[in-house]
Design a protein around this motif. Structure first.
Motif: not given
Length: 279
Positions: A72-80, A237-247, A275-279
């Protein structure tokens, strides 16, 4: 054609690559049903299309719920997404175009989304033979149900069911390694791409759930061990943050071992932000 037959047909095109994990004899795909070695050790294709090469099930804490959350996290968000884009570009940069497909294996593939996305970005089944292995049956089952143009196997990365020098690319994404086996499986001019979580990875979770890890988290020894086993062609070194919704945040908390010892109250407290900023 059902999933079992489709997977067996896919495997039959690479059957010269297989090696029995019990006796190390060559193996063949038989009647689109099984992979059988010359000593008659037999491994059947399951209904969903994967093959279980383990002679006894290895214990793992990674369960069906965790892999569902990871997908769900990989396919429904831009986190990875930036990570898989970087891996794809690295493969393209360090491989030469040929008429033959790249043989690519993900060691510790989980539920398969990283491998599927990378294979698709590289050109799909015409240009890549994708193989994903993991000891967690729930992960491989999920992968085989979702992605059919790949060979999925429950197997030990320390005893992979493949002959020597079979793979152009070995992926090892945030997973354990066995470098002796990687050396055995890799072609002479092949690449191992290892993704190591560094100090910033999921730092918001570490700081929230583990007060003692605010400053101490490091994977220096992991990096050093890799460098001792392979010639380094490229490091980034790859570093970024993504704003994730509650789901998406909830999916992240369900998939990471960082929350295995957390209380329900701690998890609920972390989820209170919309919404939560996650690195």
């Amino acid at each position: 054609m059902n999933k079992r037959m489709k997977s067996a047909q896919y495997a039959s095109h690479m059957q010269t690559s297989f090696q029995c994990p019990i006796c190390q004899a060559p193996m063949n795909v038989i009647e689109l049903k099984s992979i059988v070695c010359s000593n008659n050790h037999t491994f059947d294709f399951t209904k969903s299309g994967y093959v279980n090469f383990l002679t006894q099930q290895l214990k793992t804490k990674y369960d069906k719920e965790l892999f569902e959350a990871r997908k769900k996290l990989i396919t429904e968000s831009e986190f990875f997404t930036p990570l898989t884009k970087e891996i794809t570009e690295m493969i393209q940069q360090h491989t030469q175009p040929t008429n033959n497909p790249l043989f690519l294996v993900d060691m510790g593939c989980g539920e398969g989304s990283h491998l599927a996305n990378i294979c698709h970005s590289l050109g799909g089944v015409e240009k890549v033979v994708g193989v994903g292995i993991d000891i967690a049956k729930d992960g491989v089952l999920a992968a085989s149900k979702s992605y059919t143009d790949t060979f999925w196997a429950v197997a030990d990365i320390a005893n992979a069911p493949f002959q020597d020098k079979q793979f152009d690319i070995i992926l090892n994404i945030l997973s354990p390694s066995n470098y002796a086996e990687f050396q055995r499986l890799l072609k002479e001019d092949g690449l191992v791409i290892k993704i190591v979580p560094q100090s910033g990875y999921l730092k918001e979770l570490r700081e929230f759930f583990y007060e003692s890890e605010k400053q101490s988290y490091s994977n220096h020894e992991t990096v050093e061990l890799f460098q001792n086993n392979f010639q380094i062609l490229h490091s980034k070194r790859l570093s970024y943050s993504v704003s994730l919704n509650k789901a998406a945040t909830e999916a992240l908390l369900r998939m990471t071992p960082l929350t295995w010892t957390a209380t329900a109250e701690q998890i609920q407290s972390f989820l209170e932000k919309e919404f939560t900023e996650i690195t």
